[in-house]
Scaffold this motif. Structure first.
Motif, mmCIF file in Angstrom:
data_model
loop_
_atom_site.group_PDB
_atom_site.id
_atom_site.type_symbol
_atom_site.label_atom_id
_atom_site.label_comp_id
_atom_site.label_asym_id
_atom_site.label_seq_id
_atom_site.Cartn_x
_atom_site.Cartn_y
_atom_site.Cartn_z
ATOM 1 N N ASP A 148 4.607 15.399 8.471
ATOM 2 C CA ASP A 148 5.428 14.439 8.232
ATOM 3 C C ASP A 148 5.201 12.974 8.885
ATOM 4 O O ASP A 148 4.853 12.754 9.682
ATOM 5 C CB ASP A 148 7.126 15.382 9.103
ATOM 6 N N GLN A 202 10.202 8.288 5.095
ATOM 7 C CA GLN A 202 9.844 8.896 5.515
ATOM 8 C C GLN A 202 9.156 10.610 4.007
ATOM 9 O O GLN A 202 9.971 9.957 2.847
ATOM 10 C CB GLN A 202 10.656 10.208 6.109
ATOM 11 N N LYS A 222 6.694 13.344 2.915
ATOM 12 C CA LYS A 222 5.479 14.394 3.708
ATOM 13 C C LYS A 222 3.937 14.510 3.053
ATOM 14 O O LYS A 222 3.856 13.603 1.831
ATOM 15 C CB LYS A 222 5.593 15.803 3.317
#
Length: 209
Positions: A54, A61, A63
């Motif tokens: 993350d 935000q 991954k």
């Protein structure tokens, strides 16, 4: 040949040709050696495992993949292997470095060790042995022997050029060690130098004879 990868990328082959030329200066030889080291580093680390982590960009935000698993150790065989390794360290500056001092006895071609210094946790790391040429394979075999004695169990070998005899011997003694090369040449002369080869990589890198 199983366990052997020939890196045929045009940039690698072009720079190898420049290295081979007898009129390439010492300065240019070192620079090319470092540049090819960087290019070969891409290939030898191509299958390193990734894991999503993350992170936060300036906008959101997300991954994103990050290298996971074993950390790296670069293990150059002195002398020319050090310059070769510098290009790899530019890409992976967090890698640790093992130094292996070996020279080939001029009459018997036996590997003679004069220095060895390595991290204490080799068993936890991927170890990449860096030796510019694989001629008789005596130096590379001795380097891998010492690293395994110190606990290394995941080892790879990177060289610029090899003789068929050297590849066969290395694979025969250490079949668990995959090899990355830019070229396999014709064979060895009476002094166990690779033909057509590129001469003594250490002498050409540092201007010694």
């Amino acid at each position: 040949m199983e366990g052997v990868t020939i890196v045929s990328h045009p940039l690698v082959q072009h720079k190898l040709t420049l290295l081979r030329k007898k009129d390439t200066s010492t300065k240019s030889f070192r620079e090319l050696l470092k540049e090819i080291g960087m290019l070969l580093c891409y290939e030898v680390t191509r299958d390193l495992p990734l894991a999503d982590v993350d992170i936060e960009t300036p906008l959101a935000q997300m991954k994103s993949p990050e290298i996971s698993g074993k950390k790296l150790v670069f293990a150059p065989v002195l002398r020319a292997g050090v310059t070769f390794a510098e290009g790899m360290l530019d890409l992976v500056p967090t890698a640790r470095v093992a130094h292996i001092g070996l020279y080939r006895e001029p009459e018997t071609f036996v590997a003679v060790e004069y220095f060895f210094k390595a991290p204490s946790d080799l068993h936890e790391r991927l170890v990449i042995v860096i030796s510019p040429v694989l001629a008789t394979a005596n130096l590379s075999v001795a380097a891998v022997d010492r690293l395994k004695e110190r606990g290394a169990n995941d080892v790879r070998l990177v060289s610029l050029i090899a003789a068929p005899e050297g590849v066969e011997r290395m694979r025969g003694i250490h079949p668990d060690v995959p090899i990355w090369l830019a070229a396999i040449d014709e064979g060895l002369d009476e002094n166990a130098f690779i033909l057509p080869g590129l001469g003594d990589a250490g002498d050409r890198a540092y201007g010694t004879r």
